[in-house]
Design a protein around this motif. Structure first.
Motif, mmCIF file in Angstrom:
data_model
loop_
_atom_site.group_PDB
_atom_site.id
_atom_site.type_symbol
_atom_site.label_atom_id
_atom_site.label_comp_id
_atom_site.label_asym_id
_atom_site.label_seq_id
_atom_site.Cartn_x
_atom_site.Cartn_y
_atom_site.Cartn_z
ATOM 1 N N ASN A 45 3.355 -71.560 -6.461
ATOM 2 C CA ASN A 45 3.232 -70.212 -6.546
ATOM 3 C C ASN A 45 2.458 -69.648 -5.526
ATOM 4 O O ASN A 45 1.315 -69.990 -5.161
ATOM 5 C CB ASN A 45 2.535 -69.905 -7.928
ATOM 6 N N ILE A 46 3.130 -68.711 -4.928
ATOM 7 C CA ILE A 46 2.496 -67.873 -3.830
ATOM 8 C C ILE A 46 2.049 -66.598 -4.509
ATOM 9 O O ILE A 46 2.978 -65.896 -4.916
ATOM 10 C CB ILE A 46 3.491 -67.534 -2.633
ATOM 11 N N GLY A 47 0.724 -66.577 -4.260
ATOM 12 C CA GLY A 47 0.131 -65.185 -4.929
ATOM 13 C C GLY A 47 -0.329 -64.282 -3.930
ATOM 14 O O GLY A 47 0.608 -63.910 -2.987
ATOM 15 N N ASN A 48 -1.411 -64.018 -3.862
ATOM 16 C CA ASN A 48 -1.805 -63.142 -2.784
ATOM 17 C C ASN A 48 -2.137 -63.785 -1.493
ATOM 18 O O ASN A 48 -2.993 -64.397 -1.338
ATOM 19 C CB ASN A 48 -3.145 -62.546 -3.315
ATOM 20 N N HIS A 54 1.619 -57.820 -1.862
ATOM 21 C CA HIS A 54 0.386 -58.642 -1.457
ATOM 22 C C HIS A 54 0.842 -60.190 -0.551
ATOM 23 O O HIS A 54 -0.063 -60.901 -0.807
ATOM 24 C CB HIS A 54 -0.485 -59.072 -2.484
ATOM 25 N N VAL A 55 1.903 -60.306 -0.212
ATOM 26 C CA VAL A 55 2.255 -61.334 0.475
ATOM 27 C C VAL A 55 2.662 -61.161 1.924
ATOM 28 O O VAL A 55 3.844 -60.286 2.183
ATOM 29 C CB VAL A 55 3.296 -62.226 -0.277
ATOM 30 N N TYR A 56 1.934 -61.488 2.563
ATOM 31 C CA TYR A 56 1.921 -61.076 3.911
ATOM 32 C C TYR A 56 1.872 -62.423 4.792
ATOM 33 O O TYR A 56 0.873 -63.593 4.456
ATOM 34 C CB TYR A 56 0.909 -60.326 4.789
ATOM 35 N N VAL A 57 2.783 -62.587 5.806
ATOM 36 C CA VAL A 57 2.890 -63.990 6.341
ATOM 37 C C VAL A 57 3.035 -64.020 7.854
ATOM 38 O O VAL A 57 3.426 -62.597 8.404
ATOM 39 C CB VAL A 57 4.064 -64.663 5.871
ATOM 40 N N ASP A 58 2.551 -64.919 8.663
ATOM 41 C CA ASP A 58 3.091 -64.949 10.183
ATOM 42 C C ASP A 58 3.992 -66.044 10.258
ATOM 43 O O ASP A 58 4.718 -66.485 9.222
ATOM 44 C CB ASP A 58 1.653 -65.136 11.029
ATOM 45 N N ASP A 116 -3.506 -68.383 -2.841
ATOM 46 C CA ASP A 116 -3.946 -67.145 -3.145
ATOM 47 C C ASP A 116 -5.561 -67.099 -2.264
ATOM 48 O O ASP A 116 -6.227 -67.854 -2.348
ATOM 49 C CB ASP A 116 -4.641 -67.057 -4.422
ATOM 50 N N ASN A 117 -5.386 -66.314 -1.327
ATOM 51 C CA ASN A 117 -6.447 -66.118 -0.383
ATOM 52 C C ASN A 117 -7.760 -65.784 -0.803
ATOM 53 O O ASN A 117 -8.846 -65.772 -0.268
ATOM 54 C CB ASN A 117 -6.030 -65.577 1.038
ATOM 55 N N ARG A 118 -7.757 -65.453 -1.961
ATOM 56 C CA ARG A 118 -9.098 -65.150 -2.841
ATOM 57 C C ARG A 118 -9.343 -66.427 -3.575
ATOM 58 O O ARG A 118 -10.703 -66.253 -4.224
ATOM 59 C CB ARG A 118 -8.879 -63.874 -3.613
ATOM 60 N N HIS A 143 -3.096 -61.571 1.933
ATOM 61 C CA HIS A 143 -3.296 -60.219 2.287
ATOM 62 C C HIS A 143 -3.093 -59.969 3.656
ATOM 63 O O HIS A 143 -3.095 -60.868 4.607
ATOM 64 C CB HIS A 143 -4.631 -59.822 2.002
ATOM 65 N N LYS A 144 -2.645 -58.810 4.033
ATOM 66 C CA LYS A 144 -2.442 -58.378 5.432
ATOM 67 C C LYS A 144 -3.629 -58.607 6.216
ATOM 68 O O LYS A 144 -4.721 -58.210 6.035
ATOM 69 C CB LYS A 144 -2.236 -56.797 5.234
ATOM 70 N N SER A 145 -3.105 -59.145 7.459
ATOM 71 C CA SER A 145 -4.073 -59.313 8.526
ATOM 72 C C SER A 145 -3.503 -59.160 10.046
ATOM 73 O O SER A 145 -2.065 -59.141 10.056
ATOM 74 C CB SER A 145 -4.954 -60.678 8.355
ATOM 75 N N GLU A 146 -4.116 -59.247 10.917
ATOM 76 C CA GLU A 146 -3.643 -59.277 11.998
ATOM 77 C C GLU A 146 -2.250 -60.397 12.648
ATOM 78 O O GLU A 146 -2.652 -61.632 11.974
ATOM 79 C CB GLU A 146 -4.804 -59.567 13.276
ATOM 80 N N GLY A 147 -1.407 -59.929 13.003
ATOM 81 C CA GLY A 147 -0.231 -60.810 13.266
ATOM 82 C C GLY A 147 0.656 -61.182 11.989
ATOM 83 O O GLY A 147 1.550 -61.737 12.064
ATOM 84 N N LYS A 148 0.403 -60.509 10.868
ATOM 85 C CA LYS A 148 1.161 -60.695 9.670
ATOM 86 C C LYS A 148 2.151 -59.881 9.138
ATOM 87 O O LYS A 148 1.654 -58.755 9.739
ATOM 88 C CB LYS A 148 0.097 -60.982 8.394
ATOM 89 N N HIS A 149 3.084 -59.977 8.677
ATOM 90 C CA HIS A 149 4.137 -59.096 8.434
ATOM 91 C C HIS A 149 4.460 -59.349 6.805
ATOM 92 O O HIS A 149 4.318 -60.435 6.288
ATOM 93 C CB HIS A 149 5.308 -59.048 9.011
ATOM 94 N N ILE A 150 5.197 -58.283 6.354
ATOM 95 C CA ILE A 150 5.322 -58.500 4.894
ATOM 96 C C ILE A 150 6.495 -59.467 4.500
ATOM 97 O O ILE A 150 7.635 -59.246 5.124
ATOM 98 C CB ILE A 150 5.495 -57.089 4.248
ATOM 99 N N LEU A 151 6.134 -60.341 3.615
ATOM 100 C CA LEU A 151 7.179 -61.036 3.172
ATOM 101 C C LEU A 151 7.913 -60.680 1.660
ATOM 102 O O LEU A 151 8.928 -60.426 1.561
ATOM 103 C CB LEU A 151 6.754 -62.655 2.867
ATOM 104 N N HIS A 152 6.758 -60.102 1.012
ATOM 105 C CA HIS A 152 7.016 -59.502 -0.294
ATOM 106 C C HIS A 152 6.441 -58.325 -0.518
ATOM 107 O O HIS A 152 5.103 -58.234 -0.223
ATOM 108 C CB HIS A 152 6.883 -60.735 -1.358
#
Length: 157
Positions: free
Chosen positions: A106-109, A123-127, A12-14, A111-120
């Motif tokens: 568990n993959i939680g949050n 709130h799950v954005y990945v590169d 969780d990036n928070r 968040h979206k940031s430069e170069g990331k695309h939605i996985l789910h």
């Protein structure tokens, strides 16, 4: 290290916030939150804010670097029900590679940031590096899934 009582592991990036403190700690039965983040373990303001959340739900909290976690987690008392939280799946992979017996993640949050695309959708954005890391974790025997809160559906990755 297999006798360590890790009851929950979350990306969780928070790190520690209301959802982690109020929902996941209760659901997991944890009595110790272990924040594994090289930056945060030296950030007194962030630590004090997260400690308030832990105090509010009546659990202990520790802040360790990746290296210190690998070195010291084997000394955990059997009574410690450990909830590991990290900002990225790469940290979890380093822990696993260092011998920390993480069975589920568990993959939680994330968040979206430069170069990331939605996985789910929630709130799950990945590169590409995140996706490759999640795949490697699965190959190493870690059950990796997305679930934002305990009442939400689990999505296998």
């Amino acid at each position: 290290m297999s006798d360590i009582n890790i009851v929950f592991t979350r990306v969780d990036n928070r790190l520690v916030h209301g959802q982690v403190g109020n929902v996941w700690v209760t659901a997991s039965g944890a009595n110790l939150i272990l924040v594994v983040d090289d930056e945060t373990c030296n950030d007194e303001l962030s630590k004090s804010l997260m400690k308030m959340t832990a105090d509010a739900v009546g659990v202990q909290i520790r802040f360790f670097s990746i290296k210190k976690t690998i070195e010291i987690i084997g000394k955990a008392a059997p009574s410690q029900k450990i909830f590991i939280v990290a900002k990225t799946p790469q940290v979890i992979e380093q822990l696993v590679d260092g011998g920390v017996p993480i069975k589920h993640c568990n993959i939680g949050n994330m968040h979206k940031s430069e170069g990331k695309h939605i996985l789910h959708e929630v709130h799950v954005y990945v590169d590409d590096q995140d996706e490759a890391c999640l795949k490697r974790l699965k190959e190493k025997g870690v059950d990796v899934y997305i679930q934002i809160t305990p009442n939400d559906r689990k999505y296998k990755i």
